[in-house]
Design a protein around this motif. Structure first.
Motif, PDB file in Angstrom:
ATOM      1  N   THR A  96      40.477  42.346  59.399  1.00 46.21           N
ATOM      2  CA  THR A  96      39.762  42.096  59.503  1.00 46.21           C
ATOM      3  C   THR A  96      40.760  41.212  57.913  1.00 46.21           C
ATOM      4  O   THR A  96      40.060  41.801  56.724  1.00 46.21           O
ATOM      5  N   PRO A  97      41.077  40.564  57.333  1.00 49.74           N
ATOM      6  CA  PRO A  97      42.446  39.222  55.943  1.00 49.74           C
ATOM      7  C   PRO A  97      40.517  39.427  55.564  1.00 49.74           C
ATOM      8  O   PRO A  97      40.193  38.983  55.333  1.00 49.74           O
ATOM      9  N   TRP A  98      41.357  39.863  53.331  1.00 51.73           N
ATOM     10  CA  TRP A  98      40.807  39.633  53.015  1.00 51.73           C
ATOM     11  C   TRP A  98      41.395  37.749  52.980  1.00 51.73           C
ATOM     12  O   TRP A  98      42.604  37.574  52.876  1.00 51.73           O
ATOM     13  N   THR A  99      40.279  36.636  52.583  1.00 54.03           N
ATOM     14  CA  THR A  99      40.676  35.186  52.506  1.00 54.03           C
ATOM     15  C   THR A  99      40.491  35.456  50.666  1.00 54.03           C
ATOM     16  O   THR A  99      39.749  35.032  49.937  1.00 54.03           O
ATOM     17  N   PRO A 100      41.236  33.766  50.299  1.00 48.74           N
ATOM     18  CA  PRO A 100      41.086  33.973  49.410  1.00 48.74           C
ATOM     19  C   PRO A 100      40.101  33.446  48.333  1.00 48.74           C
ATOM     20  O   PRO A 100      39.859  32.172  49.543  1.00 48.74           O
ATOM     21  N   ALA A 101      39.478  33.531  47.552  1.00 47.67           N
ATOM     22  CA  ALA A 101      37.837  32.893  47.140  1.00 47.67           C
ATOM     23  C   ALA A 101      38.019  31.926  46.412  1.00 47.67           C
ATOM     24  O   ALA A 101      37.243  31.146  46.210  1.00 47.67           O
ATOM     25  N   VAL A 102      39.875  31.990  45.851  1.00 46.75           N
ATOM     26  CA  VAL A 102      40.063  30.457  44.900  1.00 46.75           C
ATOM     27  C   VAL A 102      40.952  29.964  45.325  1.00 46.75           C
ATOM     28  O   VAL A 102      41.451  30.777  45.734  1.00 46.75           O
ATOM     29  N   PRO A 103      41.503  28.772  44.712  1.00 46.18           N
ATOM     30  CA  PRO A 103      42.324  28.213  44.420  1.00 46.18           C
ATOM     31  C   PRO A 103      44.268  28.399  44.304  1.00 46.18           C
ATOM     32  O   PRO A 103      43.675  29.711  43.594  1.00 46.18           O
ATOM     33  N   ALA A 104      45.076  28.046  45.120  1.00 43.88           N
ATOM     34  CA  ALA A 104      45.802  29.034  44.766  1.00 43.88           C
ATOM     35  C   ALA A 104      46.464  29.099  43.761  1.00 43.88           C
ATOM     36  O   ALA A 104      46.640  29.761  43.430  1.00 43.88           O
ATOM     37  N   ALA A 105      46.327  27.783  42.820  1.00 43.47           N
ATOM     38  CA  ALA A 105      46.725  27.472  41.751  1.00 43.47           C
ATOM     39  C   ALA A 105      46.217  28.203  40.881  1.00 43.47           C
ATOM     40  O   ALA A 105      46.866  29.231  39.654  1.00 43.47           O
ATOM     41  N   LEU A 106      44.843  28.864  41.011  1.00 42.82           N
ATOM     42  CA  LEU A 106      44.511  30.127  39.973  1.00 42.82           C
ATOM     43  C   LEU A 106      45.084  31.110  40.481  1.00 42.82           C
ATOM     44  O   LEU A 106      44.854  31.899  39.508  1.00 42.82           O
TER      45      LEU A 106
ATOM     46  N   VAL B 202      50.541  35.074  37.233  1.00 45.74           N
ATOM     47  CA  VAL B 202      51.399  35.598  36.047  1.00 45.74           C
ATOM     48  C   VAL B 202      50.543  36.371  34.910  1.00 45.74           C
ATOM     49  O   VAL B 202      51.633  37.009  33.735  1.00 45.74           O
ATOM     50  N   THR B 203      49.309  36.144  34.378  1.00 50.79           N
ATOM     51  CA  THR B 203      49.003  36.953  33.477  1.00 50.79           C
ATOM     52  C   THR B 203      48.910  38.323  33.605  1.00 50.79           C
ATOM     53  O   THR B 203      48.678  39.505  32.465  1.00 50.79           O
TER      54      THR B 203
END
Length: 322
Positions: A164-174, A180-181
């Motif tokens: 089962t894939p992990w799906t983003p819980a926040v926007p891609a920009a975040l 980068v951080t």
């Protein structure tokens, strides 16, 4: 052979993964203790402590304390091999088998072995700074991967079908800003190792120090990277509050910011006081806690949906009934 054993209980898998995080952080902190106490050559050879002996022996030129501080770090390394090996065996015996879990668990013992080899090279080269720095830095990805192993061992992850894939819980920009951080965090840690390489604590009084770049210049670069890291975290905070993100992201971000502020204050104090040994060890502890917190934050930016409950289907109506 593993198929004959009882399946790994979820709580055991999670506990071993958490123990791997603590062990990876602990080996870095005890390594710092070895360095600041001047015990880096307490065991002057490797893999033996002394030629012909795996354990410390009386020596006229090496203090007993230095021997046992260095040997204690090696014993912790052996314990970490056992813990991480248990992680892999437990992951292999989780039913049904989970490829991501096994791959993450496999990085733990492999990473510890690589770390031990680098440690051996460090001893055999007389604690040359260009071997000491990688010896610490290899711990950073291992801590990060151990935190991801904890996520993969969580009840939510183990309740889903394998794959089962992990799906983003926040926007891609975040997520991109967090990536980068994380890169800046790596640069910050690398700069920290260079400051250490030029500083007074080399693990042994006779160890040559990094002299190509002056210590104040390296410390200034390290401080500037800290400010850049904090600035990026502020940006992450503004973005996280501007969009709908899980509360776990906000909480973990606050923890990371507090740790970073404390780490920055501690670094400034230790530099002003002439780098006392205790504060150096605490600064290394702060560094590994910051890495763990950053990985913990990253792990909250994706979610995995639990297995759906079976849908109750109505029984077919009997013939002749209304």
């Amino acid at each position: 052979m593993l198929e004959r054993l009882p399946a790994t209980p979820p709580r055991l898998m999670l506990g071993l993964a958490m123990a791997a995080v603590v062990g990876q952080a602990g080996i870095a902190v005890t390594g710092a203790v070895v360095r600041v106490t001047g015990s880096g050559l307490g065991c002057p050879t490797w893999p033996e402590c002394f030629p012909g002996s795996l354990v410390p022996v009386p020596h006229p030129e090496i203090a007993v304390l230095h021997q046992w501080v260095e040997f204690g770090n090696r014993l912790l390394g052996i314990a970490l091999v056992l813990i991480t090996g248990a992680c892999l065996l437990a992951a292999l015996n989780v039913r049904p088998r989970r490829r991501r879990l096994i791959l993450l668990a496999a990085t733990m013992p492999l990473g510890v072995v690589a770390q031990a080899v680098i440690g051996g090279v460090t001893v055999l080269t007389g604690l040359a700074w260009y071997t000491v720095a990688p010896h610490f830095l290899v711990t950073i990805p291992l801590i990060w991967l151990a935190v991801l192993l904890v996520r993969e061992s969580s009840p939510a992850a183990l309740a889903t079908p394998p794959g089962t894939p992990w799906t983003p819980a926040v926007p891609a920009a975040l997520r991109g800003l967090l990536a980068v951080t994380s890169v800046v965090l790596v640069a910050l840690l690398v700069a920290g190792t260079l400051v250490t390489a030029a500083g007074p604590h080399g693990g042994d009084a006779a160890t040559p120090r990094l002299e190509v770049v002056p210590l104040p210049t390296l410390a200034t670069a390290h401080a500037h990277l800290l400010f850049a890291f904090l600035g990026l975290l502020v940006g992450v905070g503004f973005m996280a509050h501007a969009v709908a993100v899980p509360r776990a992201v906000i909480v973990r971000l606050r923890v990371l910011v507090l740790l970073t502020l404390a780490q920055g204050a501690l670094g400034g104090i230790q530099y002003a006081l002439g780098v006392p040994e205790l504060l150096v060890a605490l600064h290394v502890l702060g560094a590994v806690l910051t890495v763990a917190a950053a990985a913990w934050l990253w792990s909250a930016t994706a979610t995995v949906d639990p297995a759906p409950d079976p849908v109750d289907t109505p029984a077919p109506a009997l013939a002749g009934r209304p």
